[in-house]
Structure formats: structure tokens, C-alpha cells
Design an enzyme around this catalytic site. Structure first.
Site, mmCIF file in Angstrom:
data_model
loop_
_atom_site.group_PDB
_atom_site.id
_atom_site.type_symbol
_atom_site.label_atom_id
_atom_site.label_comp_id
_atom_site.label_asym_id
_atom_site.label_seq_id
_atom_site.Cartn_x
_atom_site.Cartn_y
_atom_site.Cartn_z
ATOM 1 C CG ASP A 42 48.427 39.154 38.778
ATOM 2 O OD1 ASP A 42 49.333 39.892 38.365
ATOM 3 O OD2 ASP A 42 47.308 39.096 38.236
ATOM 4 C CG LEU A 59 40.908 51.139 34.432
ATOM 5 C CD1 LEU A 59 39.685 51.786 35.053
ATOM 6 C CD2 LEU A 59 40.493 50.012 33.500
ATOM 7 C CB SER A 65 51.486 47.409 38.620
ATOM 8 O OG SER A 65 50.211 47.495 39.236
ATOM 9 C CG ASN A 107 45.708 48.460 40.003
ATOM 10 O OD1 ASN A 107 44.640 48.999 40.258
ATOM 11 N ND2 ASN A 107 45.835 47.600 39.001
ATOM 12 C CB SER A 150 50.592 38.719 32.140
ATOM 13 O OG SER A 150 49.231 38.906 32.492
ATOM 14 C CB ALA A 167 49.958 44.856 27.756
ATOM 15 C CE LYS A 199 45.283 39.944 35.486
ATOM 16 N NZ LYS A 199 46.743 40.101 35.678
ATOM 17 C CE LYS A 209 46.386 42.116 39.346
ATOM 18 N NZ LYS A 209 47.090 43.156 38.552
#
Length: 331
Positions: A246, A279, A256, A258, A140, A142, A110, A193
Site C-alpha cells: 500500500d 478527505l 491517492s 493523500n 487498492s 476504488a 485506513k 501509509k
């Protein structure tokens, strides 16, 4: 005969949390899975403990075999590449050198490649033009997939029949895959997103509250739509799972990476401190997305602000103040 009959064995490249989760999803859909990990220790852990180190407390069935040799994936009927966007070029080059061409390659990345401005399917097509490409994206985590919690995502390919066949092959009662013929729209939703999630995290980290987050997400989604439609994305795709769906997930949960990264920035940490060794794809995507938008005359002030914060050109409070000072206009 089902379209999915030809995809009996799935190769998954990348055994991080998301790769292991997608391997589990494919296994639950009745597929044999060969999971490749670069780290031999990860392979040994999967073989001996039936667990992926980055997806703890989730058992991997015997239908998932692990290997550190890419060539062992040669018999697979389709591949899922579950590596970050900035690592996709190296992974694809390695696959092209080690595996026969022909089986479709599904990217689960992504983002946008920072150096080139290319989307995942473009990277794969440029390095391995003999293979059909597809993109898998949507709301989604993990951990949710790994636990078998209900999840719905989108799989898109330029060939709608291929997208449908792959979606059927990888779907199960708890992991629903909707198919699409708009890979660029799905890729743009997945990339943008992450940038919006960083912005949402910053707002919460600054203590601005839920109303500010809702306003920021709404205006950010307008940016996503402008950017997507300028690149030929179907507006319906952007309103679907891989776009709006998302955005809703990533902008609302500390799960998330991010959002967590943005939250740390808003709480005063530097970009390096906020990353914490993990990351956050949006940190790489924001600068290239903002640069592409500027060169094309597309207004993306939120993406530009995130990119400036990450580059250290502006502080979070200064950036938010600049956004709040933008002229009022018709929505």
C-alpha cells in the site's frame, strides 16, 4: 463444504466510491449485497440508474440492492463498513442500535481515530463487543476495483479461521484477498501509509524529483516498521500487501487522495486549500500517530514533520530542510 458458504449475503455500510467498489467486488464473488447509503438521493440513483454517484461509469448489477434504512441489512451474514476512520464510531453505534449482533464486521477504514488513538477494530469492539471484527486493507483504488482490474488486498482477524472464511467468500479472479491473523499489523500499515503518501506528495510538489521521493519512502517505511513492531505487528505483515504494497501504491500516484493532498501542500497551498473539500485520511492520522510515537519513545521524524505542516506550525520547505539536516547514521 467451503468455509465461505455461510456468507451468502453481505451488507456494505457506506456507498461512497470505495463502498460501492467493495459492493461490486462482493457481487462478483457470487454474493448478494445490500448497500446502505445515508443519502436518499444516492439510493435512488443506484436503484434507477444502477450507478453509484461517486463511482461513475461503472454499472451496479441487480444483485446489489440499495437502501437508506440500516435495519434492511439485518439478514446479512457479514458486514463491510466502508466509511472514513473518523466517522467509524458513529457508523458502528448506528449499526449496533439497528442490527442484531452476531455477524462479523469488516472495517475498510485506513487510519487511527484522532480523539482516542484507537484503531478501527478497537472502535468497533468497544461499541459492539458482541460481534467478531476484521480489517480489510491493501493497495487498492476504488476506480480499479470498480472496473474489475486485478487487485490484491489483505483481510485480517484475530481468529484466522474467520479471516480465511471471509477472504474466500469475497475473493474473485480479479479481486484476490489474502487472509491474516494479524489485524493490528494490517491496521498500522493502512494508517501509516497515508501519512507517508502526504510526505511523498510534498516532495514531488516541491520539485525535489524521484530520487528524493524514493529516499523519503524508504526512510518513512522504516518509521512504519518501528511503530508497527512496537505495537506487536508481525514484521511479515508490514512487508506484505497491507504495508509495503500500500505504501508503494499510495506514494506513487496522484490517484491517492493523500498523495494529491501532499502534492498541493508542496506546491504552496495551505492545508485547507490542499484538501479541496476531499478527505485525506492521513491528515487526521499524522498528528495522532506522531503523538503516540513520541509518548512511546519511537522515532518518526517524517510523521512528525507532516503533522507540524498540517497544524501550520512549520512551512513545507522548513520541514524538509529540518529532515535533511538530521544527523547521518547507520541505516
Amino acid at each position: 463444504m467451503s468455509r465461505s458458504t455461510g456468507f451468502a449475503t453481505i451488507g456494505v455500510v457506506g456507498a461512497g466510491a470505495y463502498g460501492a467498489a467493495l459492493a461490486l467486488a462482493a457481487s462478483r464473488a457470487g454474493r448478494a449485497v445490500r448497500l446502505w447509503a445515508r443519502d436518499v438521493a444516492t439510493v435512488e440513483a443506484i436503484r434507477k440508474e444502477r450507478q453509484a454517484p461517486r463511482l461513475p461509469d461503472v454499472a451496479l448489477p441487480e444483485t446489489i440492492s440499495a437502501t437508506a434504512t440500516l435495519g434492511d441489512l439485518a439478514p446479512c451474514d457479514a458486514f463491510i463498513v466502508a466509511v472514513p476512520t473518523q466517522s467509524l464510531r458513529d457508523a458502528t453505534a448506528a449499526m449496533a442500535a439497528a442490527l442484531p449482533a452476531g455477524a462479523p464486521v469488516i472495517s475498510a477504514a485506513k487510519g487511527i481515530e484522532q480523539a482516542s488513538g484507537l484503531f478501527p477494530t478497537e472502535i468497533i469492539a468497544g461499541l459492539w463487543p458482541e460481534v467478531p471484527t476484521a480489517i480489510l486493507s491493501g493497495p487498492s483504488f476504488a476506480a480499479d476495483i470498480g472496473r474489475g482490474l486485478p487487485t490484491a488486498v489483505t483481510l485480517a482477524a484475530a481468529d484466522p479461521a474467520l479471516a480465511q472464511g471471509l477472504a474466500e467468500a469475497l475473493s474473485s479472479p480479479a479481486f484476490r484477498i489474502y487472509h491474516s491473523g494479524d489485524p493490528r499489523g494490517v491496521e498500522i500499515g493502512g494508517a501509516a501509509k497515508n501519512v507517508l503518501a502526504i510526505a511523498a506528495g510534498i516532495a514531488i510538489g516541491l520539485g525535489f524529483g524521484e530520487s528524493a521521493r524514493a529516499a523519503l519512502v524508504a526512510r518513512g517505511f522504516a518509521e512504519l516498521r518501528r511503530f508497527g513492531e512496537a505495537h506487536g505487528a508481525d514484521p511479515e505483515t508490514l512487508m506484505g500487501l497491507s504495508g509495503l504494497g500500500d505504501v508503494v501504491l499510495s506514494c506513487a500516484s496522484p490517484q491517492s487522495r493523500n498523495f494529491a493532498y501532499g502534492l498541493a501542500l508542496g506546491q504552496g497551498k495551505s492545508p485547507a486549500e490542499a484538501a479541496g473539500g476531499k478527505l485525506a485520511e492521513g491528515a487526521f492520522t499524522a498528528p495522532v500517530l506522531a503523538r503516540m510515537a513520541q509518548s512511546e519513545g519511537i522515532e518518526t521524524p517524517i510523521a512528525e514533520a507532516v503533522a507540524a505542516i498540517i497544524a501550520g506550525r512549520i512551512g513545507v520547505r522548513e520541514a524538509v530542510a529540518a529532515l535533511l539536516a538530521r544527523p547521518l547514521k547507520a541505516e
